[in-house]
Design a protein around this motif. Structure first.
Motif, PDB file in Angstrom:
ATOM      1  N   PHE A  99       4.728  30.732  38.113  1.00  0.00           N
ATOM      2  CA  PHE A  99       4.451  31.573  37.520  1.00  0.00           C
ATOM      3  C   PHE A  99       3.534  32.892  38.274  1.00  0.00           C
ATOM      4  CE2 PHE A  99      -0.181  31.832  35.467  1.00  0.00           C
ATOM      5  CZ  PHE A  99       0.594  32.460  34.003  1.00  0.00           C
ATOM      6  N   THR A 100       2.882  34.009  36.850  1.00  0.00           N
ATOM      7  CA  THR A 100       2.503  34.983  37.630  1.00  0.00           C
ATOM      8  C   THR A 100       1.500  35.569  36.486  1.00  0.00           C
ATOM      9  OG1 THR A 100       3.888  36.233  38.531  1.00  0.00           O
ATOM     10  CG2 THR A 100       2.080  37.236  37.824  1.00  0.00           C
ATOM     11  N   LEU A 101       0.071  35.296  36.744  1.00  0.00           N
ATOM     12  CA  LEU A 101      -0.213  34.957  34.989  1.00  0.00           C
ATOM     13  C   LEU A 101      -0.428  36.897  35.559  1.00  0.00           C
ATOM     14  CD1 LEU A 101      -3.052  34.396  33.775  1.00  0.00           C
ATOM     15  CD2 LEU A 101      -4.639  34.726  35.619  1.00  0.00           C
ATOM     16  N   GLY A 102      -0.460  36.857  34.375  1.00  0.00           N
ATOM     17  CA  GLY A 102      -0.450  38.481  33.326  1.00  0.00           C
ATOM     18  C   GLY A 102      -2.454  39.178  32.446  1.00  0.00           C
ATOM     19  N   LEU A 103      -3.045  39.430  33.425  1.00  0.00           N
ATOM     20  CA  LEU A 103      -4.257  39.951  32.428  1.00  0.00           C
ATOM     21  C   LEU A 103      -4.113  41.008  31.699  1.00  0.00           C
ATOM     22  CD1 LEU A 103      -6.543  38.114  35.242  1.00  0.00           C
ATOM     23  CD2 LEU A 103      -5.182  37.061  32.824  1.00  0.00           C
ATOM     24  N   GLY A 104      -5.422  41.291  30.835  1.00  0.00           N
ATOM     25  CA  GLY A 104      -5.492  42.786  30.147  1.00  0.00           C
ATOM     26  C   GLY A 104      -7.019  42.405  29.818  1.00  0.00           C
ATOM     27  N   SER A 105      -7.302  43.106  29.068  1.00  0.00           N
ATOM     28  CA  SER A 105      -8.693  43.866  28.109  1.00  0.00           C
ATOM     29  C   SER A 105      -8.213  43.375  26.764  1.00  0.00           C
ATOM     30  CB  SER A 105      -8.913  45.294  28.163  1.00  0.00           C
ATOM     31  OG  SER A 105      -8.750  46.265  28.151  1.00  0.00           O
ATOM     32  N   GLY A 106      -7.297  43.858  26.361  1.00  0.00           N
ATOM     33  CA  GLY A 106      -6.844  42.752  25.808  1.00  0.00           C
ATOM     34  C   GLY A 106      -7.116  43.535  23.707  1.00  0.00           C
ATOM     35  N   GLU A 107      -6.710  42.804  22.490  1.00  0.00           N
ATOM     36  CA  GLU A 107      -7.101  44.518  21.954  1.00  0.00           C
ATOM     37  C   GLU A 107      -7.818  43.456  20.034  1.00  0.00           C
ATOM     38  OE1 GLU A 107      -3.702  42.552  22.144  1.00  0.00           O
ATOM     39  OE2 GLU A 107      -2.735  44.126  22.521  1.00  0.00           O
ATOM     40  N   ASN A 108      -8.460  43.918  19.238  1.00  0.00           N
ATOM     41  CA  ASN A 108      -9.302  43.528  18.294  1.00  0.00           C
ATOM     42  C   ASN A 108      -8.399  41.715  17.889  1.00  0.00           C
ATOM     43  OD1 ASN A 108     -11.441  43.423  17.147  1.00  0.00           O
ATOM     44  ND2 ASN A 108     -11.295  45.074  15.495  1.00  0.00           N
ATOM     45  N   ALA A 169      -1.348  39.797  38.097  1.00  0.00           N
ATOM     46  CA  ALA A 169      -0.905  40.840  37.706  1.00  0.00           C
ATOM     47  C   ALA A 169      -1.899  41.718  36.224  1.00  0.00           C
ATOM     48  CB  ALA A 169       0.380  40.905  36.917  1.00  0.00           C
ATOM     49  N   VAL A 170      -2.459  42.713  36.420  1.00  0.00           N
ATOM     50  CA  VAL A 170      -3.702  43.675  35.706  1.00  0.00           C
ATOM     51  C   VAL A 170      -2.629  44.626  34.987  1.00  0.00           C
ATOM     52  CG1 VAL A 170      -4.690  45.297  36.783  1.00  0.00           C
ATOM     53  CG2 VAL A 170      -5.480  44.153  35.234  1.00  0.00           C
ATOM     54  N   ALA A 171      -2.835  45.259  33.406  1.00  0.00           N
ATOM     55  CA  ALA A 171      -2.763  46.137  32.355  1.00  0.00           C
ATOM     56  C   ALA A 171      -4.032  47.164  33.084  1.00  0.00           C
ATOM     57  CB  ALA A 171      -2.246  45.905  30.749  1.00  0.00           C
ATOM     58  N   GLY A 183      -7.604  46.132  43.486  1.00  0.00           N
ATOM     59  CA  GLY A 183      -8.417  45.546  44.368  1.00  0.00           C
ATOM     60  C   GLY A 183      -8.491  43.490  43.576  1.00  0.00           C
ATOM     61  N   LEU A 184      -8.527  43.611  42.210  1.00  0.00           N
ATOM     62  CA  LEU A 184      -8.347  42.326  41.598  1.00  0.00           C
ATOM     63  C   LEU A 184      -7.224  41.820  41.860  1.00  0.00           C
ATOM     64  CD1 LEU A 184     -11.537  42.767  39.832  1.00  0.00           C
ATOM     65  CD2 LEU A 184     -11.502  41.730  41.788  1.00  0.00           C
ATOM     66  N   ALA A 185      -5.988  42.382  42.131  1.00  0.00           N
ATOM     67  CA  ALA A 185      -4.468  42.155  41.426  1.00  0.00           C
ATOM     68  C   ALA A 185      -3.496  42.376  42.696  1.00  0.00           C
ATOM     69  CB  ALA A 185      -4.211  43.021  39.865  1.00  0.00           C
ATOM     70  N   ASP A 186      -2.154  41.461  41.848  1.00  0.00           N
ATOM     71  CA  ASP A 186      -1.534  41.971  43.286  1.00  0.00           C
ATOM     72  C   ASP A 186      -0.498  42.778  42.591  1.00  0.00           C
ATOM     73  OD1 ASP A 186      -2.990  39.205  45.139  1.00  0.00           O
ATOM     74  OD2 ASP A 186      -1.918  38.827  42.636  1.00  0.00           O
ATOM     75  N   HIS A 187      -0.748  42.877  41.201  1.00  0.00           N
ATOM     76  CA  HIS A 187       0.232  43.788  40.470  1.00  0.00           C
ATOM     77  C   HIS A 187       0.337  43.928  39.389  1.00  0.00           C
ATOM     78  CE1 HIS A 187       2.711  41.132  42.979  1.00  0.00           C
ATOM     79  NE2 HIS A 187       3.202  39.928  42.673  1.00  0.00           N
ATOM     80  N   LEU A 188       0.871  45.393  38.596  1.00  0.00           N
ATOM     81  CA  LEU A 188      -0.019  46.277  37.582  1.00  0.00           C
ATOM     82  C   LEU A 188       1.390  46.393  36.290  1.00  0.00           C
ATOM     83  CD1 LEU A 188      -0.452  49.700  37.743  1.00  0.00           C
ATOM     84  CD2 LEU A 188       1.861  49.399  36.659  1.00  0.00           C
ATOM     85  N   VAL A 189       0.378  45.592  35.585  1.00  0.00           N
ATOM     86  CA  VAL A 189       1.582  46.301  33.806  1.00  0.00           C
ATOM     87  C   VAL A 189       0.849  47.497  33.733  1.00  0.00           C
ATOM     88  CG1 VAL A 189       1.355  44.932  31.667  1.00  0.00           C
ATOM     89  CG2 VAL A 189       1.120  43.590  33.671  1.00  0.00           C
ATOM     90  N   ALA A 190       1.677  47.555  33.056  1.00  0.00           N
ATOM     91  CA  ALA A 190       1.540  48.930  32.297  1.00  0.00           C
ATOM     92  C   ALA A 190       2.986  49.170  30.973  1.00  0.00           C
ATOM     93  CB  ALA A 190       1.654  50.140  33.048  1.00  0.00           C
ATOM     94  N   HIS A 205      -3.900  50.521  46.043  1.00  0.00           N
ATOM     95  CA  HIS A 205      -3.813  48.902  45.998  1.00  0.00           C
ATOM     96  C   HIS A 205      -3.104  49.061  47.155  1.00  0.00           C
ATOM     97  CE1 HIS A 205      -1.766  45.177  45.674  1.00  0.00           C
ATOM     98  NE2 HIS A 205      -2.478  44.688  44.205  1.00  0.00           N
ATOM     99  N   GLU A 206      -3.721  48.034  48.352  1.00  0.00           N
ATOM    100  CA  GLU A 206      -3.408  47.447  49.316  1.00  0.00           C
ATOM    101  C   GLU A 206      -2.403  46.300  49.311  1.00  0.00           C
ATOM    102  OE1 GLU A 206      -6.539  46.412  52.014  1.00  0.00           O
ATOM    103  OE2 GLU A 206      -8.009  47.541  51.583  1.00  0.00           O
ATOM    104  N   GLY A 207      -1.551  46.802  50.442  1.00  0.00           N
ATOM    105  CA  GLY A 207      -0.153  45.816  50.637  1.00  0.00           C
ATOM    106  C   GLY A 207       1.071  45.945  48.880  1.00  0.00           C
ATOM    107  N   PRO A 208       2.333  45.631  49.010  1.00  0.00           N
ATOM    108  CA  PRO A 208       3.385  45.630  48.412  1.00  0.00           C
ATOM    109  C   PRO A 208       3.102  45.409  46.815  1.00  0.00           C
ATOM    110  CG  PRO A 208       3.619  44.211  49.874  1.00  0.00           C
ATOM    111  CD  PRO A 208       2.778  44.778  50.372  1.00  0.00           C
ATOM    112  N   SER A 209       3.501  45.336  46.045  1.00  0.00           N
ATOM    113  CA  SER A 209       2.455  45.062  44.562  1.00  0.00           C
ATOM    114  C   SER A 209       4.248  45.197  43.848  1.00  0.00           C
ATOM    115  CB  SER A 209       1.996  45.897  44.014  1.00  0.00           C
ATOM    116  OG  SER A 209       2.495  46.902  43.720  1.00  0.00           O
ATOM    117  N   ARG A 210       4.238  44.520  42.526  1.00  0.00           N
ATOM    118  CA  ARG A 210       5.352  44.762  41.682  1.00  0.00           C
ATOM    119  C   ARG A 210       4.882  45.295  39.888  1.00  0.00           C
ATOM    120  NH1 ARG A 210       6.419  38.743  39.431  1.00  0.00           N
ATOM    121  NH2 ARG A 210       8.079  39.240  38.099  1.00  0.00           N
ATOM    122  N   LYS A 211       5.394  46.323  39.567  1.00  0.00           N
ATOM    123  CA  LYS A 211       5.340  47.381  38.810  1.00  0.00           C
ATOM    124  C   LYS A 211       5.663  47.014  37.963  1.00  0.00           C
ATOM    125  CE  LYS A 211       4.676  49.969  41.938  1.00  0.00           C
ATOM    126  NZ  LYS A 211       4.568  49.347  43.670  1.00  0.00           N
TER     127      LYS A 211
END
Length: 321
Positions: A99-108, A169-171, A183-190, A205-211
């Protein structure tokens, strides 16, 4: 090589169907599976919104190989960050490290339901920073007390904690959000195939990451039926995320998309039986440097047939790109 995933679209299917699709997608060879996390569908025509975390717990038991991910959870209003950390730890144990926790600022659309209002974008991002700090501390083990501008945590600990933690991961949508969250996430979501965004992330971002990106398609042996279904189910997509984040209800999305035509949707979503054309629609994400791409097959109708007839040959074409 890019990895290709399957989207458990909670807005368009019920929970039992989604678990069945998840197992079939693993059998067909998808590398990972992502689940949306909604309280409401985008449009009334979609008609579903089961609880994502309950769903993923069931999917973790119905599958054994595919990686799992929330795409994405907002940990600031409808959920509290300490609860999200507990949910993520439990799901990681159930999934045995997949499991990877994907996070974002959300929708109304999903967050206003608890009656706490809908903050401006700067406040939402400030809240997300605090939430991610809390989640990371709790997933790191130990006793956590946190006193922020938006959230307080009082002597909290996650008691059932996976040994190897939970990747986050963060959007993000631009350089400002990259600077705040890299600096707070391991991976990028877009959701857009933005090469500049990927370069900005890699630079910050420091180190390898998934996009990790996402691509809607609508396969059907009948192109006209595919276009009609994509228009009925996915015309909300035309507004773009600057609009989609702020509309509060499916009725709002219905009004905002009232003048979106079938041909408008067909211009942005590959529809019909041509798997080569559908696969080619993924190329902008590959060219932009995305390492992972989750496919959304639009609509519950025909989902079984897509998985039975089209998924494997589509994956062959995607991997050949």
């Amino acid at each position: 090589m890019t990895r290709f995933g399957y989207t458990l679209m909670t807005e368009q299917s019920g929970p039992r169907e989604l678990v069945r699709y998840a197992a079939a997608a693993e059998e067909r060879g998808f590398d990972f599976e992502v689940s949306s996390d909604h309280f409401s569908p985008w449009l009334v025509e979609q008609g579903h919104a089961p609880h994502a975390w309950t769903l993923l717990g069931a999917v973790a038991q119905a599958t054994s190989r595919v990686e799992l991910m929330t795409y994405v959870t907002c940990p600031t209003i409808r959920y509290r960050p300490a609860v999200v950390a507990q949910q993520a730890a439990t799901l990681q144990l159930l999934a045995e490290g997949r499991f990877t926790l994907g996070l974002g600022s959300g929708e109304n659309l999903n967050e206003h339901v608890v009656g706490e209002g809908w903050p401006a974008i700067d406040a939402r991002q400030d809240m997300l920073v605090e939430a991610m700090e809390i989640i990371r501390e709790l997933l790191g083990g130990g006793l956590v007390t946190y006193d922020g501008a938006y959230f307080r945590v009082d002597s909290a600990r996650i008691w059932d904690l996976p040994e190897d933690g939970v990747p986050i991961a963060v959007a993000v949508s631009g350089e400002k959000s990259v600077a705040r969250f890299s600096g707070l996430a391991d991976h990028l979501v877009a959701v857009e195939p933005d090469a500049e965004l990927v370069r900005a992330w890699d630079g910050a971002h420091e180190g390898p990451s998934r996009k990790i990106g996402q691509l809607p398609i609508c396969w059907d042996p009948d192109e006209g039926a595919a276009v009609a279904r994509a228009h009925e189910q996915f015309r909300w997509f035309a507004g773009g995320w600057s609009v989609n984040a702020d509309l509060p209800t499916p009725a709002g999305f219905h009004g905002a998309s009232a003048f979106v035509r079938e041909e408008d949707v067909a211009d942005s979503i590959a529809c019909g039986p041509d798997l080569d054309r559908i696969a080619e629609s993924a190329r902008p994400f590959l060219d932009a440097g995305f390492t992972d791409l989750a496919i959304v097959q639009v609509g519950d109708e025909g989902q079984d047939r897509f998985l039975e007839e089209a998924a494997e040959p589509l994956l062959e074409r995607l991997r050949a790109l």
